[in-house]
Design a protein around this motif. Structure first.
Motif, PDB file in Angstrom:
ATOM      1  N   GLY A 186      -6.273   4.092   0.707  1.00 44.39           N
ATOM      2  CA  GLY A 186      -7.457   3.285   1.032  1.00 44.39           C
ATOM      3  C   GLY A 186      -7.984   2.502  -0.153  1.00 44.39           C
ATOM      4  N   PHE A 244      -9.320  -0.083  -2.641  1.00 47.67           N
ATOM      5  CA  PHE A 244      -9.963  -1.378  -2.435  1.00 47.67           C
ATOM      6  C   PHE A 244     -10.624  -1.889  -3.712  1.00 47.67           C
ATOM      7  N   ASP A 245     -11.447  -1.049  -4.340  1.00 54.40           N
ATOM      8  CA  ASP A 245     -12.267  -1.522  -5.447  1.00 54.40           C
ATOM      9  C   ASP A 245     -11.451  -1.929  -6.666  1.00 54.40           C
ATOM     10  N   SER A 279      -4.096  -4.899  -0.680  1.00 58.15           N
ATOM     11  CA  SER A 279      -3.937  -3.661   0.072  1.00 58.15           C
ATOM     12  C   SER A 279      -4.415  -3.857   1.506  1.00 58.15           C
ATOM     13  N   GLY A 314      -8.293  -6.082   5.564  1.00 55.03           N
ATOM     14  CA  GLY A 314      -9.361  -5.921   6.543  1.00 55.03           C
ATOM     15  C   GLY A 314     -10.662  -6.542   6.074  1.00 55.03           C
ATOM     16  N   TYR A 315     -10.971  -6.398   4.780  1.00 58.55           N
ATOM     17  CA  TYR A 315     -12.191  -6.987   4.221  1.00 58.55           C
ATOM     18  C   TYR A 315     -12.177  -8.514   4.354  1.00 58.55           C
ATOM     19  N   ALA A 370      -8.648  -2.101  10.222  1.00 67.06           N
ATOM     20  CA  ALA A 370      -9.279  -0.855   9.804  1.00 67.06           C
ATOM     21  C   ALA A 370      -8.844   0.306  10.691  1.00 67.06           C
ATOM     22  N   ALA A 407      -6.843  -2.285   2.900  1.00 67.26           N
ATOM     23  CA  ALA A 407      -8.305  -2.335   2.885  1.00 67.26           C
ATOM     24  C   ALA A 407      -8.799  -3.733   2.530  1.00 67.26           C
ATOM     25  N   THR A 437       0.826  -1.208   0.000  1.00 71.94           N
ATOM     26  CA  THR A 437       0.000   0.000   0.000  1.00 71.94           C
ATOM     27  C   THR A 437       0.861   1.258   0.000  1.00 71.94           C
ATOM     28  N   THR A 486      -5.206   1.228   9.905  1.00 73.27           N
ATOM     29  CA  THR A 486      -5.164   1.933   8.624  1.00 73.27           C
ATOM     30  C   THR A 486      -5.669   3.358   8.774  1.00 73.27           C
ATOM     31  N   GLY A 487      -6.737   3.523   9.541  1.00 75.44           N
ATOM     32  CA  GLY A 487      -7.263   4.866   9.788  1.00 75.44           C
ATOM     33  C   GLY A 487      -6.267   5.762  10.492  1.00 75.44           C
TER      34      GLY A 487
END
Length: 303
Positions: A231, A233-234, A250, A255-256, A272, A252, A77, A275-276
């Motif tokens: 961040g 993800f998609d 990544s 975490g998913y 999460a 994100a 990342t 990462t935040g």
């Protein structure tokens, strides 16, 4: 009515008018974040009735920090963010300067430039997935003309990372270009004229006049792009599913997978939250840089 009383009354009216929006923000942002942070310190069990907190512990963070998967996702990342944002910044400035110099057709070119940015990332990722397909992809076919054996782009770590970065750069460079272009059109013509009188060439004018004036808008563009890239993800979710292996996974996505694949709520919330915190640190750093650049620009304008 005295001035202080009038100011307080206006402040109360302002708070009253913004209260509904603040409640919505608290409901959809603050509460979920606080709940996620709290869950990250627990070991959660799943029952037919929902979630059950079994214990309060720091083991989620200890396990996460000791996990090679987390370290690999963090390195990917960070590296992905630095490389893509740097390339987008260089290309965005170049495109913005080109558009600023155009006198005819700027509007049409700007509209065409915004097409990639306006596309939903999932749709964009699916489009690039077709181009990279090992059987019928146009990019694979083109590489087959240049190489003896075309690579399986999304099936090999280095080509997959490069392919994902190219897709991201193609989509988000217009965003950087538009922000930089907004800064370029605000540079007074007198600065260019003064540089020309001093005998500065095109490159010297760009370095001494244009870049210093663009520092505030460049800082804003970098801030937004770092937050988006960190961040991500998609794009990897659709294009590579984090593969091959975990090469494009990544933070994100990590975490998913902890939340929805492993059903480990505590670990997913810990990833999460961590990462935040990293994103928050980047925000504070870039806001500080942005503020200093604004001060420099103001001092330069005053002199």
């Amino acid at each position: 009515m005295s001035a202080p009383s009038l100011t307080r009354q206006r402040a109360r009216v302002g708070w009253f008018l913004t209260l509904p929006a603040l409640v919505v923000v608290a409901a959809v942002t603050i509460f979920p974040v606080a709940y996620s942070v709290a869950i990250s310190f627990t070991r959660v069990g799943l029952t037919y009735d929902g979630l059950r907190v079994e214990d309060w512990t720091l083991s989620n963070y200890a396990t996460m920090l000791g996990s090679s998967a987390w370290r690999e996702a963090l390195v990917f990342t960070l590296g992905y963010t630095v490389v893509t944002v740097a390339v987008e910044l260089v290309l965005g400035i170049a495109v913005a300067v080109l558009l600023d110099r155009l006198e005819v057709g700027r509007g049409w070119l700007l509209a065409l430039l915004l097409i990639p940015w306006s596309m939903i990332t999932v749709v964009s990722a699916q489009l690039w997935g077709y181009l990279y397909n090992a059987t019928y992809g146009a990019v694979t076919w083109g590489l087959g003309l240049l190489l003896d054996e075309p690579p399986v782009i999304l099936g090999t770590p280095a080509p997959a990372i490069t392919a994902m970065a190219v897709a991201d750069i193609w989509k988000t460079t217009p965003f950087v270009a538009v922000i930089v272009l907004a800064g370029l059109v605000r540079i007074p013509a007198e600065r260019y004229e003064a540089a020309e009188v001093d005998g500065a060439g095109a490159w010297r004018t760009f370095v001494s006049v244009v870049l210093p004036a663009l520092r505030p808008v460049v800082a804003v563009a970098v801030l937004f792009r770092v937050l988006q890239a960190f961040g991500i993800f998609d794009l990897p979710f659709v294009l590579t599913q984090g593969g091959p292996g975990t090469a494009t996974q990544s933070l994100a996505m990590l975490g998913y997978r902890a939340l929805f694949h492993d059903l480990d709520m505590g670990m997913g919330a810990a990833v999460a939250t961590a990462t935040g915190l990293l994103v928050l640190g980047c925000c504070l750093l870039f806001l500080r840089v942005f503020r200093s650049h604004v001060d420099e620009a103001g001092e330069g304008g005053a002199t």
